[in-house]
Design an enzyme around this catalytic site. Structure first.
Site, short mmCIF file in Angstrom:
data_model
loop_
_atom_site.label_atom_id
_atom_site.label_comp_id
_atom_site.label_asym_id
_atom_site.label_seq_id
_atom_site.Cartn_x
_atom_site.Cartn_y
_atom_site.Cartn_z
N CYS A 51 -5.87 -1.92 1.54
CA CYS A 51 -4.55 -2.55 1.71
C CYS A 51 -3.41 -1.58 1.40
O CYS A 51 -3.25 -1.14 0.26
CB CYS A 51 -4.48 -3.79 0.80
N CYS A 54 -0.73 -2.80 -1.15
CA CYS A 54 -1.31 -2.75 -2.50
C CYS A 54 -1.11 -1.37 -3.11
O CYS A 54 -0.73 -1.22 -4.28
CB CYS A 54 -2.81 -3.07 -2.46
#
Length: 385
Positions: A51, A54
């Site tokens: 991600c 993230c």
């Protein structure tokens, strides 16, 4: 003086390390036990290794002093990969569907507040404060809704808070919200589109009813938006998450009702590749992407950079990595940036070409500094060369 300088630098290092959010190392059971002992909420950074937002939070927001000061004093903090170990069950328990998701859990293991995505410093701290405010916790907000609250701003806020965790509830909230509005604004339409990811969504009916509003703000994109919603609905039915198998015949038959045979087959292959990467089936992902991008002349700079980086992170076959280098070079040619020059440097390093890795790492660092971006990861690469 030299000794004093060394001691000073040690203290500076200690203080720098102390800044930012301190995450617990133990498992979730031990984190729960600590939360009960200290009577604190638990903050969970629910992430996935692939991600991008993230990683940006880890780089840009979590290390900030103001963020660390608030989170460390008010919560027990933990990071959990939702696709590994105990994270797999926690993802199901807390209905985590997008990454990153930020959860606030009480000492009994109940979720009291949540949000998603990349969040700037000020909003990230405010969000944490809301988690401690009984009047702003999700349970209280849901109860207020069930009691008949109709305030538009309240409904919009509640819809955004539940959008990625309880879509059926969100649909009820949006239904009440939209019934009060004769005409939607752009923010309303964006909220509706965020919730209408497929024809299986309970918001799909609202999407069809508000077609005129969507077209008003997204006239050129509407056809693609509608197409993607249909594609996602078909893909959800064609893919079996338990067996990890695709019903290719169903997908191609249904999509060719509104797509050409060539486009249908290409989209299926791309979806299959993306799912393979998520399932950690790297060999299948590698094979499908190489087939899809034999001709990459029309691919965008961002698309090529993303592919090249995925190969850098997951693929070890040298011939395939050489192909990824060609994608990264084309990405740089189309639109040079800190991101794609960094990708190129890392790929050259992975195939053992230290000379070109150094050239592109230096270029990437210069670009980052000129744009006010953080080149620390590339600087680490350069030092290792």
């Amino acid at each position: 003086m030299k000794r004093l300088a060394i001691i000073s630098s040690l203290f500076i290092g200690i203080f720098a390390f102390a800044q930012g959010i301190k995450f617990e190392d133990g498992n979730f059971t031990s984190v729960l036990a600590k939360a009960k002992k200290e009577n604190k909420l638990i903050f969970i950074d629910a992430y996935a290794s692939w991600c991008a937002p993230c990683k940006l939070m880890v780089k840009n927001i979590f290390p900030l002093k103001n963020v660390g000061d608030y989170y460390n004093s008010h919560f027990i903090n933990t990071k959990i990969d939702m696709e590994k170990g105990e994270g797999i069950e926690l993802q199901k328990k807390y209905n985590v569907k997008v990454f990153p998701t930020y959860l606030f859990i009480d000492p009994n293991g109940e979720a009291v507040h949540r949000t998603v995505g990349y969040v700037e410093e000020k909003d990230f701290i405010q969000f944490a404060k809301d988690a401690e405010d009984p009047n702003k916790k999700l349970a209280a907000l849901k109860q207020k809704f069930e009691s008949g609250e109709k305030d538009p701003e309240f409904l919009k806020n509640l819809a955004n808070l539940t959008l990625y965790s309880d879509i059926d509830f969100t649909a009820k909230v949006m239904d009440r919200y939209f019934k009060q509005k004769k005409e939607l604004d752009k923010e309303d339409v964006q909220m509706l589109l965020a919730g209408t990811q497929s024809t299986a969504s309970p918001l799909y009916k609202t999407f069809e009813e508000k077609k005129a509003d969507v077209i008003k703000f997204f006239p050129e994109q509407y056809k693609n938006i509608e197409k993607n919603i249909k594609l996602n609905g078909i893909a959800q039915k064609a893919y079996n998450a338990d067996t990890k198998n695709w019903d290719e015949n169903y997908f191609l038959t249904e999509t060719q009702k509104f797509l050409s045979k060539e486009e249908s087959e290409k989209i299926f292959k791309r979806m299959k590749a993306n799912r393979a990467l998520k399932n950690k089936d790297v060999s299948l992902y590698e094979k499908l992407i190489l087939e899809l991008y034999q001709d990459y002349s029309t691919a965008s700079s961002g698309e090529l950079n993303s592919l090249a980086w995925n190969f850098f992170e997951n693929v070890n076959n040298k011939a395939s990595l050489e192909k990824a280098i060609a994608w990264a070079q084309e990405s740089v040619k189309k639109d040079q940036s800190y991101a794609n020059t960094d990708t190129l440097a890392n790929l050259y390093n992975k195939v053992g070409d230290k000379k070109n890795a150094k050239i592109w790492a230096e270029t990437s660092i210069e670009l980052a500094k000129s744009k006010g971006q953080d080149p620390s990861d590339t600087e680490k690469l350069l030092k290792s060369l």
